[in-house]
Scaffold this motif. Sequence first.
Motif, PDB file in Angstrom:
ATOM      1  N   PHE A 139       0.773  -1.264  -0.166  1.00 12.34           N
ATOM      2  CA  PHE A 139       0.163  -0.075   0.115  1.00 12.34           C
ATOM      3  C   PHE A 139       0.809   1.196  -0.050  1.00 12.34           C
ATOM      4  O   PHE A 139       2.168   1.234   0.064  1.00 12.34           O
ATOM      5  CB  PHE A 139      -0.762  -0.041   1.040  1.00 12.34           C
ATOM      6  N   ARG A 140       0.261   2.324  -0.142  1.00 14.33           N
ATOM      7  CA  ARG A 140       0.904   3.642  -0.100  1.00 14.33           C
ATOM      8  C   ARG A 140      -0.150   4.629   0.291  1.00 14.33           C
ATOM      9  O   ARG A 140      -1.242   4.571   0.367  1.00 14.33           O
ATOM     10  CB  ARG A 140       1.315   4.134  -1.483  1.00 14.33           C
ATOM     11  N   CYS A 141       0.409   5.598   1.171  1.00  9.94           N
ATOM     12  CA  CYS A 141      -0.470   6.780   1.803  1.00  9.94           C
ATOM     13  C   CYS A 141       0.059   8.067   1.331  1.00  9.94           C
ATOM     14  O   CYS A 141       1.430   8.231   1.065  1.00  9.94           O
ATOM     15  CB  CYS A 141      -0.143   6.381   3.003  1.00  9.94           C
ATOM     16  N   ILE A 142      -0.900   8.951   1.032  1.00  7.31           N
ATOM     17  CA  ILE A 142      -0.538  10.236   0.594  1.00  7.31           C
ATOM     18  C   ILE A 142      -1.345  11.157   1.434  1.00  7.31           C
ATOM     19  O   ILE A 142      -2.262  11.190   2.005  1.00  7.31           O
ATOM     20  CB  ILE A 142      -1.377  10.431  -0.815  1.00  7.31           C
ATOM     21  N   ARG A 143      -0.539  12.138   1.802  1.00 11.45           N
ATOM     22  CA  ARG A 143      -1.207  13.262   2.635  1.00 11.45           C
ATOM     23  C   ARG A 143      -1.881  14.416   1.744  1.00 11.45           C
ATOM     24  O   ARG A 143      -1.140  14.642   0.642  1.00 11.45           O
ATOM     25  CB  ARG A 143       0.026  13.780   3.572  1.00 11.45           C
ATOM     26  N   GLY A 144      -2.805  15.019   2.242  1.00  5.16           N
ATOM     27  CA  GLY A 144      -3.524  16.147   1.414  1.00  5.16           C
ATOM     28  C   GLY A 144      -3.674  17.278   2.466  1.00  5.16           C
ATOM     29  O   GLY A 144      -3.981  17.328   3.651  1.00  5.16           O
ATOM     30  N   TYR A 189      -5.836  15.531   5.283  1.00  3.38           N
ATOM     31  CA  TYR A 189      -6.157  14.052   5.440  1.00  3.38           C
ATOM     32  C   TYR A 189      -5.175  13.157   4.989  1.00  3.38           C
ATOM     33  O   TYR A 189      -4.257  13.651   4.540  1.00  3.38           O
ATOM     34  CB  TYR A 189      -7.382  13.931   4.482  1.00  3.38           C
ATOM     35  N   VAL A 190      -5.422  12.027   5.229  1.00  2.00           N
ATOM     36  CA  VAL A 190      -4.386  10.905   4.712  1.00  2.00           C
ATOM     37  C   VAL A 190      -5.530   9.822   3.925  1.00  2.00           C
ATOM     38  O   VAL A 190      -6.401   9.361   4.413  1.00  2.00           O
ATOM     39  CB  VAL A 190      -3.816   9.955   5.877  1.00  2.00           C
ATOM     40  N   THR A 191      -4.735   9.576   2.757  1.00  2.00           N
ATOM     41  CA  THR A 191      -5.311   8.509   1.971  1.00  2.00           C
ATOM     42  C   THR A 191      -4.267   7.396   1.726  1.00  2.00           C
ATOM     43  O   THR A 191      -3.424   7.633   1.359  1.00  2.00           O
ATOM     44  CB  THR A 191      -5.629   9.218   0.516  1.00  2.00           C
ATOM     45  N   CYS A 192      -4.875   6.239   2.131  1.00  2.00           N
ATOM     46  CA  CYS A 192      -3.768   5.015   1.945  1.00  2.00           C
ATOM     47  C   CYS A 192      -4.565   4.017   0.727  1.00  2.00           C
ATOM     48  O   CYS A 192      -5.735   3.853   0.866  1.00  2.00           O
ATOM     49  CB  CYS A 192      -3.809   4.377   3.131  1.00  2.00           C
ATOM     50  N   ASN A 193      -3.900   3.603  -0.315  1.00  2.88           N
ATOM     51  CA  ASN A 193      -4.242   2.714  -1.260  1.00  2.88           C
ATOM     52  C   ASN A 193      -3.770   1.527  -1.269  1.00  2.88           C
ATOM     53  O   ASN A 193      -2.439   1.226  -1.033  1.00  2.88           O
ATOM     54  CB  ASN A 193      -4.127   3.548  -2.677  1.00  2.88           C
ATOM     55  N   LEU A 194      -4.434   0.531  -1.378  1.00  4.30           N
ATOM     56  CA  LEU A 194      -3.971  -0.925  -1.405  1.00  4.30           C
ATOM     57  C   LEU A 194      -4.659  -1.787  -2.199  1.00  4.30           C
ATOM     58  O   LEU A 194      -5.807  -1.465  -2.613  1.00  4.30           O
ATOM     59  CB  LEU A 194      -3.719  -1.585   0.031  1.00  4.30           C
ATOM     60  N   GLN A 195      -4.279  -2.912  -2.563  1.00  2.00           N
ATOM     61  CA  GLN A 195      -5.202  -4.027  -3.436  1.00  2.00           C
ATOM     62  C   GLN A 195      -5.365  -5.178  -2.608  1.00  2.00           C
ATOM     63  O   GLN A 195      -4.565  -5.775  -1.743  1.00  2.00           O
ATOM     64  CB  GLN A 195      -4.216  -4.263  -4.468  1.00  2.00           C
ATOM     65  N   VAL A 196      -6.604  -5.301  -2.507  1.00  2.00           N
ATOM     66  CA  VAL A 196      -7.168  -6.875  -1.507  1.00  2.00           C
ATOM     67  C   VAL A 196      -7.761  -7.582  -2.700  1.00  2.00           C
ATOM     68  O   VAL A 196      -8.874  -7.367  -3.192  1.00  2.00           O
ATOM     69  CB  VAL A 196      -7.914  -6.259  -0.436  1.00  2.00           C
ATOM     70  N   GLY A 197      -6.944  -8.604  -2.936  1.00  2.00           N
ATOM     71  CA  GLY A 197      -7.422  -9.868  -4.170  1.00  2.00           C
ATOM     72  C   GLY A 197      -7.563  -8.747  -5.421  1.00  2.00           C
ATOM     73  O   GLY A 197      -6.777  -7.935  -5.800  1.00  2.00           O
ATOM     74  N   HIS A 198      -8.845  -8.906  -5.931  1.00  6.12           N
ATOM     75  CA  HIS A 198      -8.920  -8.007  -7.148  1.00  6.12           C
ATOM     76  C   HIS A 198      -9.632  -6.871  -6.952  1.00  6.12           C
ATOM     77  O   HIS A 198      -9.884  -6.016  -8.012  1.00  6.12           O
ATOM     78  CB  HIS A 198      -9.890  -8.689  -8.321  1.00  6.12           C
ATOM     79  N   TRP A 199      -9.716  -6.247  -5.720  1.00  7.54           N
ATOM     80  CA  TRP A 199     -10.480  -4.950  -5.418  1.00  7.54           C
ATOM     81  C   TRP A 199      -9.414  -3.932  -5.111  1.00  7.54           C
ATOM     82  O   TRP A 199      -8.426  -4.192  -4.024  1.00  7.54           O
ATOM     83  CB  TRP A 199     -11.208  -4.992  -4.240  1.00  7.54           C
ATOM     84  N   PRO A 200      -9.177  -2.804  -5.550  1.00 11.27           N
ATOM     85  CA  PRO A 200      -8.462  -1.346  -5.147  1.00 11.27           C
ATOM     86  C   PRO A 200      -9.222  -1.197  -3.985  1.00 11.27           C
ATOM     87  O   PRO A 200     -10.382  -0.874  -3.960  1.00 11.27           O
ATOM     88  CB  PRO A 200      -8.399  -0.671  -6.199  1.00 11.27           C
ATOM     89  N   VAL A 201      -8.650  -0.597  -2.928  1.00  9.91           N
ATOM     90  CA  VAL A 201      -9.214  -0.254  -1.821  1.00  9.91           C
ATOM     91  C   VAL A 201      -8.355   1.098  -1.354  1.00  9.91           C
ATOM     92  O   VAL A 201      -7.307   1.292  -1.414  1.00  9.91           O
ATOM     93  CB  VAL A 201      -9.091  -1.195  -0.510  1.00  9.91           C
TER      94      VAL A 201
END
Length: 200
Positions: free
Chosen positions: A88-93, A103-115
């Motif tokens: 995953f990766r996190c971005i600050r806004g 805010y903080v946004t964290c993006n990751l992949q769980v199975g075939h779903w982007p979260v």
Amino acid sequence: MAQSGEMITTADVMAHLATGNERQQDAYRVLKSSGLLDILADYHPYPAGTVPIDIDVPGSDLDLLCYAEDLDAFEAEMHDQIEAVGEFRCIRGDGNLPDQRPYVTCNLQVGHWPVEIFAQSVPVNRQNAYLHMLVEWRLLQLWGDAGHLEIRRLKQAGWKTEPAFASVLGLQGDPYVNMLHLAEMKREDLWNWARSRTSL
């Protein structure tokens, strides 16, 4: 689900997903099996976005809204906890949108779903994404299948969600601000107003 048919709480949304269409049920299984809701429990996670209201398109994220008073601590905990789920990766806004905060946004992949996990020092039920989803769901309940089809058609053509709703309603100006204003309306008032704006 709440008697009003609205998805006010996380439990409402999860119950809706569990009995929804195939993609919604798959999203429910992913959220449960990944343990993300348990990992985020202290931050009041709320599944939001297009999947619960059935206007998602291929590649749509599963969105989780969180309330974190200390964003630094939240981000540090995500690095400690979410590495067990996946990369995953996190971005600050800086929150430069109207009525927005950092805010903080964290993006990751769980199975075939982007979260996408979105955290802000604002209670979830006052966050813009929460308010947008509730008013969009109310409008879709009014419009029925025709509304779902039209919003999904616009999204498949490249429109973002709020601009798509604003277009259907013939709204001018910033669609994100306009949708927040609509979220302040009672459901009956919103429906009466929306009926005067579109034939859906």
